[in-house]
Motif scaffolding. Structure first.
Motif, mmCIF file in Angstrom:
data_model
loop_
_atom_site.group_PDB
_atom_site.id
_atom_site.type_symbol
_atom_site.label_atom_id
_atom_site.label_comp_id
_atom_site.label_asym_id
_atom_site.label_seq_id
_atom_site.Cartn_x
_atom_site.Cartn_y
_atom_site.Cartn_z
ATOM 1 N N GLU A 1 0.828 -1.200 0.000
ATOM 2 C CA GLU A 1 0.000 0.000 0.000
ATOM 3 C C GLU A 1 0.865 1.254 0.000
ATOM 4 O O GLU A 1 0.508 2.270 -0.610
ATOM 5 C CB GLU A 1 -0.940 0.010 1.203
ATOM 6 N N SER A 2 2.000 1.184 0.701
ATOM 7 C CA SER A 2 2.913 2.327 0.718
ATOM 8 C C SER A 2 3.558 2.541 -0.652
ATOM 9 O O SER A 2 3.906 3.660 -1.024
ATOM 10 C CB SER A 2 4.012 2.124 1.774
ATOM 11 N N THR A 3 3.713 1.449 -1.389
ATOM 12 C CA THR A 3 4.383 1.503 -2.686
ATOM 13 C C THR A 3 3.426 1.832 -3.826
ATOM 14 O O THR A 3 3.819 2.442 -4.820
ATOM 15 C CB THR A 3 5.044 0.134 -2.992
ATOM 16 N N CYS A 4 2.174 1.445 -3.692
ATOM 17 C CA CYS A 4 1.211 1.518 -4.797
ATOM 18 C C CYS A 4 0.943 2.958 -5.237
ATOM 19 O O CYS A 4 0.506 3.785 -4.423
ATOM 20 C CB CYS A 4 -0.101 0.854 -4.385
ATOM 21 N N PRO A 5 1.164 3.276 -6.512
ATOM 22 C CA PRO A 5 0.890 4.636 -6.995
ATOM 23 C C PRO A 5 -0.594 4.904 -7.227
ATOM 24 O O PRO A 5 -0.990 6.052 -7.422
ATOM 25 C CB PRO A 5 1.655 4.688 -8.330
ATOM 26 N N SER A 6 -1.407 3.858 -7.179
ATOM 27 C CA SER A 6 -2.838 3.997 -7.470
ATOM 28 C C SER A 6 -3.710 3.998 -6.219
ATOM 29 O O SER A 6 -4.931 4.109 -6.319
ATOM 30 C CB SER A 6 -3.295 2.867 -8.406
ATOM 31 N N GLY A 7 -3.096 3.827 -5.054
ATOM 32 C CA GLY A 7 -3.862 3.853 -3.812
ATOM 33 C C GLY A 7 -4.737 2.642 -3.585
ATOM 34 O O GLY A 7 -5.802 2.734 -2.968
ATOM 35 N N VAL A 8 -4.292 1.469 -4.057
ATOM 36 C CA VAL A 8 -5.066 0.243 -3.861
ATOM 37 C C VAL A 8 -5.048 -0.144 -2.382
ATOM 38 O O VAL A 8 -3.977 -0.279 -1.780
ATOM 39 C CB VAL A 8 -4.494 -0.915 -4.714
ATOM 40 N N GLN A 9 -6.220 -0.326 -1.806
ATOM 41 C CA GLN A 9 -6.327 -0.705 -0.387
ATOM 42 C C GLN A 9 -6.251 -2.234 -0.273
ATOM 43 O O GLN A 9 -7.241 -2.919 -0.002
ATOM 44 C CB GLN A 9 -7.611 -0.155 0.207
ATOM 45 N N TYR A 10 -5.059 -2.730 -0.428
ATOM 46 C CA TYR A 10 -4.849 -4.178 -0.493
ATOM 47 C C TYR A 10 -5.263 -4.864 0.805
ATOM 48 O O TYR A 10 -5.798 -5.977 0.781
ATOM 49 C CB TYR A 10 -3.370 -4.468 -0.793
ATOM 50 N N GLY A 11 -4.999 -4.234 1.950
ATOM 51 C CA GLY A 11 -5.326 -4.861 3.228
ATOM 52 C C GLY A 11 -6.796 -5.198 3.344
ATOM 53 O O GLY A 11 -7.167 -6.277 3.818
ATOM 54 N N HIS A 12 -7.659 -4.290 2.925
ATOM 55 C CA HIS A 12 -9.096 -4.552 2.963
ATOM 56 C C HIS A 12 -9.471 -5.649 1.970
ATOM 57 O O HIS A 12 -10.309 -6.506 2.265
ATOM 58 C CB HIS A 12 -9.875 -3.280 2.641
ATOM 59 N N LEU A 13 -8.832 -5.630 0.804
ATOM 60 C CA LEU A 13 -9.154 -6.624 -0.225
ATOM 61 C C LEU A 13 -8.772 -8.033 0.218
ATOM 62 O O LEU A 13 -9.535 -8.980 0.023
ATOM 63 C CB LEU A 13 -8.435 -6.277 -1.527
#
Length: 412
Positions: free
Chosen positions: A82-94
């Motif tokens: 999430e810190s790296t993602c330039p698109s703001g993907v909320q991976y933790g929730h997914l």
């Protein structure tokens, strides 16, 4: 990323949330560069991009397999991606959504299921404390692997007796009072020295993270609601100005109460208020430094700091501990390499995925030891216990070091 949800997920809260998250992902692969499990295993499906693809397939109707489950299990939920993602993907929730769905469709081996059930029921239980005391009493006789999970007994010292106009609620936590009781009392002493009273609501218990991340999301939310009920009278009356967290793993969860309970009419507004009031202890340092600076006698020597993932990636709080302690005279150093990577603790991960967890621990300790520190500090009980199991150096919470430098623990 274009998605086409299967009928069973269309119109459902989890389906709608997952689809919104998936549509932000452009599959650029930046996340793989900072994923700990991808770096260890080199498998696309053991990186965020691959796991996102697996979850997408399930949401689109493909039947998950035991292999799908294993790849999702091996995620640390460190949220480095999430810190790296330039698109703001909320991976933790997914990944929380994906794991829940997959676990409902894929059976686990009996022993694995039993271990996961034991962890989610035992760690937050009131019986955990007596069990830990029993383990500590026979610690010298325990097998090496079990001994690593049972820290040596630690005195907590005195809790401050003074009352102050400034008050903050503090979550004691489920395992911390038994495994490292000095962290809570040191927090109370340091706050007391700055004219702040730490208040613990007796009815507040586990933050809910253990059950929630072991896919007992219903049980985790029960604990979240119980905490809100325990804190609400003091919050509603304005008696406390914040809810302070000295375990970043709890802090990141409580900060998400508003999101996790947003669809519950009786709790949505209360949960949002609780999340807004929540502060990691390090966020108080800018206020504490001028009040305590003249009283701190920082010892000489390098102290190596490991920033927990739940602090730097989950809560997006970076640099506060280092900056604050340096302003108080400590020689705090962060590893030159891979300070962003997980140590492998990740809640119950070190129990469920020991080979990966210990590989990450030893990698982390190698970078920390390279600084030749006299001690290692962190901001989360899980990281502290995990790192201590592989280090000859003392591994402590940073507030304990500050407490000691103020001469408060000596009176305890």
């Amino acid at each position: 990323m274009q998605t086409e949800l299967a009928p069973e997920f269309q119109g459902t809260p989890e389906g709608q949330e997952a689809e919104a998250i998936l549509r932000k992902c452009v599959h650029c692969g930046f996340c793989t560069a900072t994923c700990p499990t991808y770096q260890l295993l080199g498998d696309e499906l053991d990186g965020p991009r691959g796991r996102i693809y697996l979850i997408k397939q399930v949401l689109e109707g493909k039947a998950p397999t035991r292999s799908t489950q294993l790849h999702l299990d091996r995620c640390l939920t460190c949220r480095n991606c999430e810190s790296t993602c330039p698109s703001g993907v909320q991976y933790g929730h997914l990944v929380d959504i994906g794991r829940k769905i997959v676990d409902e469709k894929v059976s686990r081996p009996a022993l694995e299921g039993a271990l996961r059930w034991t962890l989610k029921e035992a760690l937050p239980s009131p019986l955990f404390g007596p069990a830990m005391k029993l383990g500590q009493s026979v610690r010298g006789l325990l097998p090496k692997k079990l001994k690593a999970k049972v820290p040596a007994p630690q005195p907590a010292g005195e809790w401050p007796a003074r009352s102050h106009a400034r008050k903050m609620l503090m979550l004691a936590g489920c395992v911390q009072p038994s495994m490292a009781p000095n962290i809570n009392s040191a927090t109370a002493r340091v706050l007391d020295a700055a004219g702040i009273e730490a208040v613990v609501a007796p009815a507040a218990g586990c933050c809910g993270a253990v059950k929630f991340h072991l896919n007992d999301q219903k049980g985790g939310k029960v604990q979240m609601r119980a905490n809100i009920d325990a804190w609400w009278p003091q919050v509603e009356s304005g008696a406390v100005e914040a809810i302070v967290m000295n375990a970043s793993g709890c802090g990141v969860t409580v900060r998400e109460y508003g999101h996790l309970l947003r669809d519950e009419p009786a709790y949505a507004q209360k949960a949002a208020r609780i999340s807004a009031l929540t502060r990691d202890l390090s966020e108080l340092l800018p206020d504490l430094v001028p009040l305590l600076k003249d009283r701190v006698k920082a010892p000489p020597g390098v102290v190596a700091y490991h920033p927990p993932c739940t602090l730097q990636h989950g809560q997006k709080l970076r640099g506060g501990v280092e900056e604050g302690l340096r302003a108080l005279g400590f020689d705090i150093q962060v590893a030159q390499y891979e300070s962003h990577l997980c140590c492998g603790s990740a809640g119950t991960y070190s129990v469920l995925q020991p080979e990966l967890a210990f590989a990450l621990r030893d990698r982390k300790l190698g970078h920390l030891d390279a600084m030749r520190p006299k001690a290692i500090i962190s901001a989360n009980i899980g990281c502290i216990t995990h790192l201590q199991s592989g280090s000859a150096l003392p591994v402590r919470h940073w507030v304990e070091v500050l407490d000691e430098a103020l001469g408060l623990s000596a009176r305890a």
